[in-house]
Design an enzyme around this catalytic site. Structure first.
Site, PDB file in Angstrom:
ATOM      1  N   HIS A 128      -4.877  -7.095   6.926  1.00 39.47           N
ATOM      2  CA  HIS A 128      -4.626  -5.772   6.326  1.00 39.47           C
ATOM      3  C   HIS A 128      -6.023  -5.232   6.264  1.00 39.47           C
ATOM      4  CE1 HIS A 128      -3.923  -3.314   2.737  1.00 39.47           C
ATOM      5  NE2 HIS A 128      -2.877  -3.497   2.680  1.00 39.47           N
ATOM      6  N   ASP A 205      -6.988 -14.071   2.148  1.00 41.60           N
ATOM      7  CA  ASP A 205      -6.279 -12.966   1.393  1.00 41.60           C
ATOM      8  C   ASP A 205      -4.790 -13.399   1.286  1.00 41.60           C
ATOM      9  OD1 ASP A 205      -4.509 -10.667   0.782  1.00 41.60           O
ATOM     10  OD2 ASP A 205      -5.043  -9.609   2.742  1.00 41.60           O
ATOM     11  N   GLN A 208       0.138 -11.630   0.350  1.00 41.41           N
ATOM     12  CA  GLN A 208       1.259 -11.708   0.774  1.00 41.41           C
ATOM     13  C   GLN A 208       2.179 -13.193   0.705  1.00 41.41           C
ATOM     14  OE1 GLN A 208       3.550  -9.386   1.578  1.00 41.41           O
ATOM     15  NE2 GLN A 208       2.030  -7.722   1.365  1.00 41.41           N
ATOM     16  N   LYS A 231       2.283  -7.861  -6.763  1.00 43.63           N
ATOM     17  CA  LYS A 231       3.097  -8.456  -5.946  1.00 43.63           C
ATOM     18  C   LYS A 231       3.837  -9.623  -6.313  1.00 43.63           C
ATOM     19  CE  LYS A 231       0.382  -6.592  -1.865  1.00 43.63           C
ATOM     20  NZ  LYS A 231       1.081  -5.461  -1.511  1.00 43.63           N
ATOM     21  N   CYS A 372      -0.879  -0.511   6.928  1.00 46.19           N
ATOM     22  CA  CYS A 372      -2.419  -0.922   6.729  1.00 46.19           C
ATOM     23  C   CYS A 372      -2.747  -1.932   7.630  1.00 46.19           C
ATOM     24  CB  CYS A 372      -3.050  -1.170   5.354  1.00 46.19           C
ATOM     25  SG  CYS A 372      -2.613   0.093   4.220  1.00 46.19           S
TER      26      CYS A 372
END
Length: 419
Positions: A128, A205, A208, A231, A372
């Site tokens: 991302h 990261d 997700q 999220k 993104c």
């Protein structure tokens, strides 16, 4: 585990979904829906303990301080940030606004201490922009080089590619745990082992992955890990950065001002300990408190194992139905087990923006655009640097996917006729 995706024990807990049955929400990779308990918690903070944490000795402030500290412990448990006795390392949890801010904090406050001219930072092309641009900037500032790892077209990042790109000059590797476009899980532990063998550090990261998978920072081999509350069923505006304590303690703050100090004179200041050092100004205390309720719902009410099983069944059904259409170009692996909540595709010959607009007329919500992740779409050769993304969560059911498939059939007919 067999899962009946026709039944839905969860939708009633989500006010937007329960109150708007005309909506098929398939954009949870962008932001999740919130259960009523999370909305109640945020309002409850303002109704019952509205005071600035850390800044008062009166009972309301003490209560607010205690509740934020409890959420910090809860977050540490959620990502496996535990000491050898299994106790949560809550002081290593820094609250930010989002994953983007968390990653920027590492790039701006940590990277300058380890990067020098000629060093390398290694990322994947699947990142991302929030896990790419900060490293571009950090390399530019230090005179370092940004090195990119490339997967196979199905998202597989090979051991050979990792070995070829992470070498003696690598000081930092940064990668997503799960791709927000391809839905695949990256071999984070292998990347960690490779960069640690060179004396470097790994930044993960997890934006997700935390809504879909059990995350354990120790098992991943992470030195830093970031994710967003919104999220994971929580409010927007709450992010988390976890880091190894010795690294956080050595880092300077990115923002300065109220409550991040130990002492101040006219000409100088000393910083508070971690995590307060990185939390300048008044935090979104109500949002943090509600994030605790969100994590409790995800881990206790729904249960991460049940979430994973239900979402796997939903993705499998979705990909089966997409394959039946005959005019869908899938992005990433054809194996549903490789997709953690995310399936990206294009309707052949139709711009994704048109697809999303027509679907919206039927109440079907998907994301269309570059997500993104422009370098990834460029590398994949995706036309228009855009694709459609349907992302499921455990609160979806078979009817949501059926409505998407019916809508895609309508899209095809609009552009190609019914014959």
């Amino acid at each position: 585990m067999m899962v009946d995706i026709e039944k839905n024990p969860f939708k009633a807990d989500f006010p937007l979904l329960a109150g708007h049955p005309e909506v098929a929400f398939l954009d949870s990779a962008a932001t999740a829906q919130r259960p009523a308990g999370v909305l109640d918690a945020e309002r409850g903070f303002y109704s019952n303990m509205n005071a600035n944490p850390l800044r008062g000795l009166y009972s309301l402030s003490v209560m607010a301080t205690s509740e934020i500290a409890a959420v910090r412990k809860q977050v540490a448990r959620f990502i496996g940030a535990l000491d050898e006795a299994g106790r949560p390392l809550s002081d290593d949890i820094v609250f930010t606004r989002n994953t983007t801010e968390s990653l920027n904090l590492v790039a701006k406050s940590f990277a300058p201490s380890v990067l020098k001219p000629g060093d390398e930072v290694c990322v994947t092309v699947m990142e991302h922009h929030s896990d790419l641009i900060p490293w571009q900037q950090a390399c530019r500032a230090a005179g370092a080089k940004l090195v990119v790892m490339y997967p196979e077209k199905d998202g597989t990042l090979s051991a050979d590619e990792i070995a070829a790109k992470i070498g003696p000059k690598t000081r930092i590797a940064a990668c997503a745990h799960v791709s927000n476009v391809m839905g695949c899980e990256l071999p984070v532990r292998a990347i960690a082992d490779a960069v640690h063998a060179q004396g470097g550090y790994l930044v993960v990261d997890a934006a997700q992955s935390t809504p879909h998978l059990a995350v354990d920072v120790a098992e991943l081999g992470a030195d830093f890990l970031a994710f967003s509350g919104h999220k994971c069923l929580g409010p927007m505006g709450i992010g988390v950065l976890w880091g190894k304590h010795e690294l956080l303690a050595a880092m300077p703050p990115m923002l300065t001002g109220g409550e991040m100090i130990d002492s101040v004179t006219e000409q100088d200041a000393t910083w508070a300990p971690v995590p307060e050092k990185f939390e300048a100004g008044t935090q979104d205390a109500a949002g943090i408190y509600a994030t605790g309720a969100a994590i409790a719902y995800l881990t206790e009410t729904a249960g991460l194992d049940a979430v994973a099983a239900r979402e796997a069944a939903l993705v499998s059904y979705l990909m089966e139905k997409l394959a039946d259409l005959g005019f869908i170009d899938l992005i990433g692996s054809t194996d549903p087990a490789r997709h953690h909540g995310v399936v990206s595709f294009n309707v052949r010959g139709v711009h994704p923006h048109d697809v999303a607009s027509i679907l919206d007329m039927s109440g079907v919500c998907i994301r269309a655009g570059h997500h993104c992740a422009q370098p990834l779409l460029t590398w994949l050769g995706v036309e228009n640097l855009a694709c459609c993304r349907a992302s499921v969560a455990f609160y979806n059911d078979k009817s949501d996917i059926d409505r998407l498939i019916d809508g895609l059939t309508q899209v095809w007919q609009v552009f190609h006729g019914r014959d």
